[in-house]
Design a protein around this motif. Structure first.
Motif, PDB file in Angstrom:
ATOM      1  N   HIS A   1     123.863  68.915 -40.357  1.00 13.29           N
ATOM      2  CA  HIS A   1     123.715  68.239 -41.644  1.00 13.29           C
ATOM      3  C   HIS A   1     123.892  66.728 -41.492  1.00 13.29           C
TER       4      HIS A   1
ATOM      5  N   MET B   1     120.652  65.316 -40.359  1.00 15.31           N
ATOM      6  CA  MET B   1     119.652  65.216 -41.424  1.00 15.31           C
ATOM      7  C   MET B   1     119.792  63.881 -42.168  1.00 15.31           C
ATOM      8  N   HIS B   2     121.022  63.457 -42.372  1.00 17.64           N
ATOM      9  CA  HIS B   2     121.271  62.181 -43.038  1.00 17.64           C
ATOM     10  C   HIS B   2     120.991  61.003 -42.106  1.00 17.64           C
TER      11      HIS B   2
ATOM     12  N   GLN C   1     117.361  60.403 -41.578  1.00 22.29           N
ATOM     13  CA  GLN C   1     116.642  60.626 -42.832  1.00 22.29           C
ATOM     14  C   GLN C   1     115.350  59.818 -42.914  1.00 22.29           C
ATOM     15  N   ALA C   2     115.394  58.571 -42.463  1.00 21.08           N
ATOM     16  CA  ALA C   2     114.234  57.695 -42.595  1.00 21.08           C
ATOM     17  C   ALA C   2     113.258  57.822 -41.427  1.00 21.08           C
TER      18      ALA C   2
ATOM     19  N   TYR D   1     117.211  69.281 -48.173  1.00 16.13           N
ATOM     20  CA  TYR D   1     116.797  67.892 -47.949  1.00 16.13           C
ATOM     21  C   TYR D   1     115.352  67.612 -48.344  1.00 16.13           C
TER      22      TYR D   1
ATOM     23  N   ASN E   1     112.644  66.932 -46.938  1.00 16.20           N
ATOM     24  CA  ASN E   1     112.168  65.691 -46.332  1.00 16.20           C
ATOM     25  C   ASN E   1     110.816  65.937 -45.659  1.00 16.20           C
TER      26      ASN E   1
ATOM     27  N   HIS F   1     110.363  65.520 -41.812  1.00 15.80           N
ATOM     28  CA  HIS F   1     111.101  66.366 -40.872  1.00 15.80           C
ATOM     29  C   HIS F   1     110.417  67.714 -40.695  1.00 15.80           C
TER      30      HIS F   1
END
Length: 276
Positions: free
Chosen positions: A19, A22-23, A26-27, A79, A81, A84
């Motif tokens: 996790h 993932m942060h 993130q970008a 997320y 995203n 990803h």
């Protein structure tokens, strides 16, 4: 696109590290390779009898693959995203051999894994698998302490020992990392008093083009210097350069009276003198 290897044994520590990743990424446009590693000897004959129609590999991998797929589903839902993507794998091998094979096969940029976060001997702090990856896997490795929750990162500390005669190529890798993630680089040199002038002169020459805060500590242990710096500065992540397999062991066992947890309360980014 970055390729990130996420190692999991389905423990809370491993899931927390995933996790965090993932942060942290993130970008970034990333493919996350989530891998679970087992020794074949950990399975018993009952595992082979679950479904006579399955081959041995299918029988061994059915349960962990189900867990990995559930994890991926949760990550996608949590997320959402679009940058990803995820791949899963289960391997049966010596832990570090499996990691190294995955790194080579998938051109991995970073390995991410959790630590136990318990004070005591180095193996207990990290867990034997984490410690072995640090020692034997020549890839940038992000180690997340147990229970550590992601928060925005601003300051990155790179402490240097007496024997850290850093080459420009290594510094460029670290500088690129801090610039890419918009981190303020702190360089802490720990050295003997009689070597300060020569060491500092060499450092300043190599760091002349770097935007960093440079500090020097004389005649204290490496661990004492790093711990003191972390107490007096707001550091969000610490980088360590591993020169050989014994470095981490020496670093975390040089004094049994030191509060080892001070170092691992925030994430560690491990760099190596080879293949970074």
């Amino acid at each position: 696109m970055k390729s990130i290897l996420l190692l999991t044994d389905f423990s809370k520590s491993a899931t927390n590290a995933i996790h965090y990743a993932m942060h942290f990424f993130q970008a970034e446009t990333c493919v996350f390779h989530i891998m679970n590693i087992h020794k074949a000897g950990t399975f018993i004959s009952d595992d082979l009898m679950t479904s006579p129609s399955e081959n041995i590999y299918e029988s061994f991998t059915k349960a962990p693959k189900k867990k990995l797929n559930a994890l991926v589903t949760d990550l996608k839902h949590t997320y959402n995203n679009p940058n990803h993507t995820f791949e899963i794998s289960v391997d049966f091998d010596v832990f570090t051999d499996a990691v190294n094979q995955n790194i080579k096969a998938n051109a991995i940029d970073f390995v991410v894994m959790g630590s136990n976060g318990i004070t005591g001997a180095s193996e207990i702090i990290f867990g034997s698998n984490t410690l072995n990856v640090i020692r034997q896997v020549m890839c940038k490795t992000l180690v997340i302490p147990k229970g550590y929750k992601f928060k925005p990162i601003s300051n990155f500390l790179l402490p240097l020992q007496d024997n850290d005669a850093i080459k420009k190529k290594q510094l460029d890798v670290i500088n690129d990392f801090t610039k890419h993630f918009n981190l303020k680089l702190h360089v802490l040199r720990v050295c003997n008093k009689n070597e300060v002038k020569q060491t500092v002169s060499s450092d300043q020459k190599k760091l002349s083009t770097f935007d960093c805060k440079y500090s020097v500590e004389e005649d204290v242990t490496f661990y004492q210097a790093v711990t003191a710096y972390l107490k007096s500065n707001s550091i969000d992540m610490t980088g360590l350069i591993v020169h050989d397999k014994s470095f981490i062991k020496r670093f975390f066992t040089e004094s049994p009276t030191i509060e080892l947890s001070k170092i691992i309360k925030s994430p560690l980014m491990i760099f190596h003198t080879r293949n970074n």
